[in-house]
Design a protein around this motif. Structure first.
Motif, PDB file in Angstrom:
ATOM      1  N   GLY A  49       0.810  -1.215   0.000  1.00 21.63           N
ATOM      2  CA  GLY A  49       0.000   0.000   0.000  1.00 21.63           C
ATOM      3  C   GLY A  49       0.841   1.261   0.000  1.00 21.63           C
ATOM      4  N   LEU A  50       1.906   1.274   0.816  1.00 24.51           N
ATOM      5  CA  LEU A  50       2.790   2.438   0.865  1.00 24.51           C
ATOM      6  C   LEU A  50       3.470   2.683  -0.474  1.00 24.51           C
ATOM      7  N   PHE A  51       3.792   1.602  -1.174  1.00 18.87           N
ATOM      8  CA  PHE A  51       4.506   1.720  -2.448  1.00 18.87           C
ATOM      9  C   PHE A  51       3.591   2.145  -3.586  1.00 18.87           C
ATOM     10  N   LEU A  52       2.390   1.554  -3.651  1.00 18.46           N
ATOM     11  CA  LEU A  52       1.545   1.729  -4.829  1.00 18.46           C
ATOM     12  C   LEU A  52       0.479   2.816  -4.703  1.00 18.46           C
ATOM     13  N   ILE A  53      -0.120   2.975  -3.529  1.00 19.42           N
ATOM     14  CA  ILE A  53      -1.272   3.873  -3.397  1.00 19.42           C
ATOM     15  C   ILE A  53      -0.943   5.335  -3.701  1.00 19.42           C
ATOM     16  N   PRO A  54       0.152   5.921  -3.144  1.00 20.02           N
ATOM     17  CA  PRO A  54       0.433   7.334  -3.461  1.00 20.02           C
ATOM     18  C   PRO A  54       0.672   7.570  -4.948  1.00 20.02           C
ATOM     19  N   LEU A  55       1.452   6.681  -5.601  1.00 22.39           N
ATOM     20  CA  LEU A  55       1.709   6.834  -7.029  1.00 22.39           C
ATOM     21  C   LEU A  55       0.430   6.658  -7.841  1.00 22.39           C
ATOM     22  N   ALA A  56      -0.340   5.611  -7.505  1.00 22.11           N
ATOM     23  CA  ALA A  56      -1.581   5.344  -8.232  1.00 22.11           C
ATOM     24  C   ALA A  56      -2.561   6.501  -8.073  1.00 22.11           C
ATOM     25  N   SER A  57      -2.615   7.084  -6.872  1.00 24.17           N
ATOM     26  CA  SER A  57      -3.550   8.189  -6.605  1.00 24.17           C
ATOM     27  C   SER A  57      -3.214   9.412  -7.447  1.00 24.17           C
ATOM     28  N   SER A  58      -1.925   9.750  -7.520  1.00 23.64           N
ATOM     29  CA  SER A  58      -1.532  10.936  -8.287  1.00 23.64           C
ATOM     30  C   SER A  58      -1.848  10.761  -9.768  1.00 23.64           C
ATOM     31  N   HIS A  59      -1.592   9.559 -10.311  1.00 23.25           N
ATOM     32  CA  HIS A  59      -1.875   9.317 -11.727  1.00 23.25           C
ATOM     33  C   HIS A  59      -3.378   9.205 -11.986  1.00 23.25           C
ATOM     34  N   PHE A  60      -4.102   8.595 -11.037  1.00 25.99           N
ATOM     35  CA  PHE A  60      -5.548   8.416 -11.214  1.00 25.99           C
ATOM     36  C   PHE A  60      -6.270   9.755 -11.189  1.00 25.99           C
ATOM     37  N   LEU A  61      -5.906  10.631 -10.247  1.00 21.56           N
ATOM     38  CA  LEU A  61      -6.554  11.940 -10.160  1.00 21.56           C
ATOM     39  C   LEU A  61      -6.346  12.741 -11.434  1.00 21.56           C
ATOM     40  N   THR A  62      -5.129  12.647 -11.981  1.00 22.66           N
ATOM     41  CA  THR A  62      -4.842  13.349 -13.235  1.00 22.66           C
ATOM     42  C   THR A  62      -5.640  12.757 -14.387  1.00 22.66           C
ATOM     43  N   ALA A  63      -5.764  11.424 -14.411  1.00 23.20           N
ATOM     44  CA  ALA A  63      -6.452  10.732 -15.504  1.00 23.20           C
ATOM     45  C   ALA A  63      -7.945  11.041 -15.538  1.00 23.20           C
TER      46      ALA A  63
END
Length: 309
Positions: free
Chosen positions: A246-260
């Motif tokens: 979760g620490l590895f994937l969630i912050p990165l996924a969130s930033s890309h998802f919000l932009t998408a």
């Protein structure tokens, strides 16, 4: 309008952060880096010194600590320099930093897959664990995956060297990033985005889905264990691994998802999310394993006692 390409010997990193917060951010980054170095080095040292910890799961933890050490050293010192107004980075070191960011991210994804597989076999097929998870199997699979990953990332970096730059050498980012280099090129050719899309799918989505399926199967098997202690131990290990994932994937996924999905983030907000995603997990990973893993916690206590700390 015709554009004339220019020779670029260096890039300028424009890490947009409020000037009033820069001093505070530099202090925090320095503290985070020191804690990251100490925690991860301690984990590697303890596992290397204790023969009882040199098992597949703990070797995976040590490999994760090494990735975190290299990844943090690749990003944080330069980030501190950028915030201290030393924003220029030569062309070669910029490509090297980009290679390490891409490679270490992909390597960590598949390391987490290996750790999920290790726990899956240990819980679901415990009697076959010693025959399925052997040093030869791990070495062969690891060598194949990481050599293929290195070749793919290296091909991306070589592709980047074909770019020509016309108007600017300023990267609106906190470190050298593949997509940010494409955006300032003379022309945004779709062929440069294709490897990024393939890499995101192969090294991001696929490992994440596989890990979730594996842990769901482990959780289901754990609930069927009759022993309360066995069930508690299995679920505790599962929670530890999920925290790391979760620490590895969630912050990165969130930033890309919000932009998408069209959420417009300010440059400062986006840069802050990217910084957090890249520097916080390496600091917390050894803490999670030190405090939640009985064997590592016990070994660390023995190490400090023997050193008379």
């Amino acid at each position: 309008m015709n554009q004339t390409s220019m020779s670029v010997s260096e890039f300028v990193l424009l890490c947009t952060i409020d000037s009033q917060k820069k001093s505070y951010t530099i202090v925090m980054l320095t503290l985070v880096y020191l804690v990251t170095l100490f925690g991860n080095f301690l984990v590697v040292l303890v596992i290397a010194m204790n023969p009882q910890l040199q098992k597949p799961m703990y070797v995976g933890i040590a490999a994760l600590a090494i990735i975190d050490l290299v990844g943090s050293t690749n990003i944080i010192p330069k980030l501190i320099a950028v915030l201290s107004d030393w924003a220029a980075i030569p062309y070669g070191p910029c490509l090297l930093q980009m290679f390490l960011v891409l490679y270490l991210g992909a390597a960590e994804s598949y390391l987490l897959v290996f750790m999920a597989c290790d726990r899956y076999v240990a819980v679901v097929h415990p009697l076959r664990y010693s025959t399925l998870v052997t040093k030869r199997t791990i070495l062969a699979a690891g060598s194949l995956i990481y050599m293929a990953t290195a070749a793919f990332v290296l091909a991306m970096v070589i592709l980047i060297t074909e770019l020509s730059f016309c108007d600017t050498n300023i990267l609106n980012y906190c470190f050298c990033d593949y997509s940010s280099l494409i955006k300032i090129a003379c022309k945004e050719n779709p062929k440069y985005f294709l490897p990024l899309s393939i890499g995101s799918f192969v090294f991001g989505i696929c490992p994440f889905v596989f890990i979730l399926i594996s842990y769901a199967r482990i959780a289901y098997a754990a609930l069927k264990i009759s022993s309360v202690d066995g069930k508690k131990k299995t679920l505790n290990t599962l929670t530890t691994h999920l925290l790391v994932v979760g620490l590895f994937l969630i912050p990165l996924a969130s930033s890309h998802f919000l932009t998408a999905v069209g959420v417009k983030l300010s440059t400062e907000s986006y840069n802050t999310m990217i910084i957090v995603a890249n520097i916080v997990p390496p600091m917390f990973n050894p803490m999670i394993y030190s405090f939640r893993n009985k064997e590592i916690r016990s070994s660390i206590q023995k190490l400090f006692k023997s050193a008379k700390f």
